[in-house]
Design a protein around this motif. Structure first.
Motif, mmCIF file in Angstrom:
data_model
loop_
_atom_site.group_PDB
_atom_site.id
_atom_site.type_symbol
_atom_site.label_atom_id
_atom_site.label_comp_id
_atom_site.label_asym_id
_atom_site.label_seq_id
_atom_site.Cartn_x
_atom_site.Cartn_y
_atom_site.Cartn_z
ATOM 1 N N ASN A 1 -8.486 -8.171 -3.496
ATOM 2 C CA ASN A 1 -7.090 -7.733 -3.506
ATOM 3 C C ASN A 1 -7.091 -6.249 -3.161
ATOM 4 N N LEU A 2 -6.843 -5.929 -1.916
ATOM 5 C CA LEU A 2 -7.087 -4.580 -1.416
ATOM 6 C C LEU A 2 -6.333 -3.509 -2.186
ATOM 7 N N CYS A 3 -5.052 -3.690 -2.385
ATOM 8 C CA CYS A 3 -4.261 -2.649 -3.043
ATOM 9 C C CYS A 3 -4.679 -2.466 -4.502
ATOM 10 N N SER A 4 -4.873 -3.585 -5.210
ATOM 11 C CA SER A 4 -5.316 -3.493 -6.599
ATOM 12 C C SER A 4 -6.694 -2.844 -6.681
ATOM 13 N N ASP A 5 -7.574 -3.205 -5.761
ATOM 14 C CA ASP A 5 -8.921 -2.638 -5.771
ATOM 15 C C ASP A 5 -8.891 -1.148 -5.451
ATOM 16 N N ILE A 6 -8.043 -0.744 -4.505
ATOM 17 C CA ILE A 6 -7.925 0.678 -4.184
ATOM 18 C C ILE A 6 -7.461 1.458 -5.406
ATOM 19 N N GLU A 7 -6.470 0.926 -6.098
ATOM 20 C CA GLU A 7 -5.966 1.627 -7.283
ATOM 21 C C GLU A 7 -7.039 1.713 -8.369
ATOM 22 N N GLU A 8 -7.751 0.641 -8.578
ATOM 23 C CA GLU A 8 -8.795 0.647 -9.606
ATOM 24 C C GLU A 8 -9.916 1.610 -9.241
ATOM 25 N N LEU A 9 -10.315 1.618 -7.973
ATOM 26 C CA LEU A 9 -11.370 2.519 -7.532
ATOM 27 C C LEU A 9 -10.937 3.978 -7.599
ATOM 28 N N MET A 10 -9.652 4.235 -7.343
ATOM 29 C CA MET A 10 -9.126 5.599 -7.499
ATOM 30 C C MET A 10 -9.253 6.042 -8.948
ATOM 31 N N GLU A 11 -8.887 5.157 -9.870
ATOM 32 C CA GLU A 11 -8.972 5.501 -11.284
ATOM 33 C C GLU A 11 -10.413 5.747 -11.713
ATOM 34 N N ASP A 12 -11.342 4.932 -11.180
ATOM 35 C CA ASP A 12 -12.755 5.145 -11.477
ATOM 36 C C ASP A 12 -13.220 6.509 -10.992
ATOM 37 N N PHE B 1 0.834 -1.206 0.000
ATOM 38 C CA PHE B 1 0.000 0.000 0.000
ATOM 39 C C PHE B 1 0.868 1.256 0.000
ATOM 40 N N TYR B 2 1.925 1.240 0.786
ATOM 41 C CA TYR B 2 2.844 2.383 0.858
ATOM 42 C C TYR B 2 3.461 2.658 -0.520
ATOM 43 N N ARG B 3 3.888 1.608 -1.193
ATOM 44 C CA ARG B 3 4.485 1.791 -2.523
ATOM 45 C C ARG B 3 3.448 2.309 -3.532
ATOM 46 N N LEU B 4 2.225 1.808 -3.423
ATOM 47 C CA LEU B 4 1.157 2.272 -4.309
ATOM 48 C C LEU B 4 0.921 3.770 -4.143
ATOM 49 N N ILE B 5 0.865 4.215 -2.911
ATOM 50 C CA ILE B 5 0.582 5.627 -2.646
ATOM 51 C C ILE B 5 1.730 6.506 -3.133
ATOM 52 N N LYS B 6 2.959 6.062 -2.928
ATOM 53 C CA LYS B 6 4.106 6.833 -3.423
ATOM 54 C C LYS B 6 4.097 6.896 -4.951
ATOM 55 N N ARG B 7 3.799 5.773 -5.585
ATOM 56 C CA ARG B 7 3.803 5.726 -7.051
ATOM 57 C C ARG B 7 2.712 6.602 -7.639
ATOM 58 N N ARG B 8 1.545 6.635 -6.987
ATOM 59 C CA ARG B 8 0.420 7.396 -7.520
ATOM 60 C C ARG B 8 0.364 8.828 -6.991
ATOM 61 N N SER B 9 1.291 9.174 -6.100
ATOM 62 C CA SER B 9 1.347 10.531 -5.527
ATOM 63 C C SER B 9 0.007 10.957 -4.936
ATOM 64 N N VAL B 10 -0.592 10.063 -4.190
ATOM 65 C CA VAL B 10 -1.854 10.344 -3.513
ATOM 66 C C VAL B 10 -1.555 10.878 -2.112
ATOM 67 N N ASN B 11 -2.368 11.821 -1.665
ATOM 68 C CA ASN B 11 -2.221 12.364 -0.314
ATOM 69 C C ASN B 11 -3.144 11.590 0.624
ATOM 70 N N VAL B 12 -2.578 10.664 1.402
ATOM 71 C CA VAL B 12 -3.359 9.927 2.392
ATOM 72 C C VAL B 12 -3.450 10.760 3.659
ATOM 73 N N VAL B 13 -4.673 11.042 4.091
ATOM 74 C CA VAL B 13 -4.881 11.810 5.313
ATOM 75 C C VAL B 13 -5.359 10.852 6.399
ATOM 76 N N THR B 14 -4.854 11.032 7.608
ATOM 77 C CA THR B 14 -5.155 10.102 8.695
ATOM 78 C C THR B 14 -5.868 10.822 9.827
ATOM 79 N N ALA B 15 -6.853 10.152 10.401
ATOM 80 C CA ALA B 15 -7.685 10.730 11.453
ATOM 81 C C ALA B 15 -7.226 10.254 12.826
ATOM 82 N N PRO B 16 -7.027 11.166 13.771
ATOM 83 C CA PRO B 16 -6.703 10.734 15.132
ATOM 84 C C PRO B 16 -7.734 9.759 15.699
#
Length: 338
Positions: free
Chosen positions: A324-335, A22-37
């Motif tokens: 496949n969580l990472c693949s699905d996240i990437e596909e859903l982002m593209e959608d 997941f970390y590599r996916l986010i770096k490759r796609r330059s997505v800003n992941v925001v995290t909630a306390p």
């Protein structure tokens, strides 16, 4: 693109050993992941030690953007409206040192302690807002019973359809209190404002204890008094309440609307022990563009109120935990981009 993950997605990624992918996916796609306390605290309540440590390690990575707490974000909205409508209530000099201490603890301190698996922060997470969560659950049970008796309870579609037109006025037994807090007899307001007044009144004026450290006392009051003369506002509670009921713009304080709207539609579906946590996490949706959750019920409720929100919030997307969580996240982002 700003991406927010539900707590259950962080857990699934960790349980399946997909943190690095997941970390590599986010770096490759330059997505800003925001995290909630709120998600960090929920993960700290994970009873299985290895899963807790792995989940906290993942959500705590330095690449992600750490969001303010929901209390800080909601108070900043209130302060901006106070500045617009009653500038004289602001402190001539904000308490910058106190604000910095609060911000440092919630942006850095609690995250560092969590990554160390510090026993004190785990204990705090277990105790944090227990009474508030129990109170929300009890309130929803009582309200559901009352609405059932009054014939108000409806299906989800009917409940959503009436959100825009739902007006509110106090019940007879509550009217004197609301009058003391700015209610004008004979008037009606948007229903969410009545609930917001009760909750904000409790946070600012009833739960305040002397400031000691960011994890004690009322978080609402602690953040509020770094910008506003809380004693002066407390002496003018009716005027403050009048502003909230009649003058503050819904688009300026959308998180107050969100808590009410989500709570309303939660009544239209089967009750869940996670209702209070969902209500807490929902306030962070205004800080993101996409929200991934593995809770079909939560996604359905958010999707139902999305068109009604005073301002847009993150598009809620269901993520199948069995896929496949990472693949699905990437596909859903593209959608979403398409």
């Amino acid at each position: 693109m700003r991406m927010l993950l539900d707590t259950n997605v962080w857990s699934h990624l960790s349980r399946q050993g997909l943190g690095e992918e997941f970390y590599r996916l986010i770096k490759r796609r330059s997505v800003n992941v925001v995290t909630a306390p709120a998600s960090l605290l929920e993960l700290l309540r994970t009873p299985q030690g290895p899963l807790r440590r792995e989940s906290v390690k993942l959500i705590g990575r330095s690449l992600w953007t750490r969001l303010p707490t929901e209390a800080e974000s909601e108070v900043r909205e209130l302060v901006a409206e106070v500045a617009r409508l009653r500038k004289g209530w602001l402190l001539s000099e904000p308490l910058r040192g106190r604000y910095a201490a609060l911000a440092s603890d919630w942006r850095h301190g609690i995250w560092r302690a969590a990554r160390r698996d510090d026993a004190s922060v785990i204990d705090y997470a277990k105790r944090h807002a227990v009474e508030a969560r129990a109170g929300i659950s009890q309130h929803q049970r009582e309200q559901s019973a009352r609405w059932r008796d009054e014939g108000f309870l409806r299906g989800l579609a009917d409940t959503v359809a009436c959100i825009d037109g739902t007006i509110g006025f106090p019940r007879p037994e509550d009217e004197s209190w609301f009058q003391s807090q700015g209610w004008r007899p004979g008037t009606h307001v948007e229903a969410w404002r009545l609930e917001a007044l009760q909750r904000i009144h409790q946070g600012l004026f009833m739960a305040k204890r002397p400031y000691a450290e960011p994890t004690t006392g009322s978080a609402y009051a602690d953040w509020f008094e770094t910008f506003v003369d809380l004693d002066a506002v407390s002496a003018k509670r009716a005027e403050f309440g009048e502003l909230l009921l009649y003058e503050m713009a819904a688009s300026a304080i959308p998180r107050a609307w969100m808590r009410w709207a989500l709570g309303l539609v939660q009544h239209a579906v089967k009750k869940s022990s996670g209702n209070a946590v969902d209500a807490q996490l929902s306030t962070y949706l205004y800080d993101a563009d996409l929200f991934f959750t593995s809770d079909k019920r939560f996604q359905k409720l958010l999707e139902s109120i999305y068109p009604k929100s005073p301002i847009p919030f993150a598009v809620p997307v269901y993520l199948n935990p069995a896929g496949n969580l990472c693949s699905d996240i990437e596909e859903l982002m593209e959608d979403a981009v398409r």
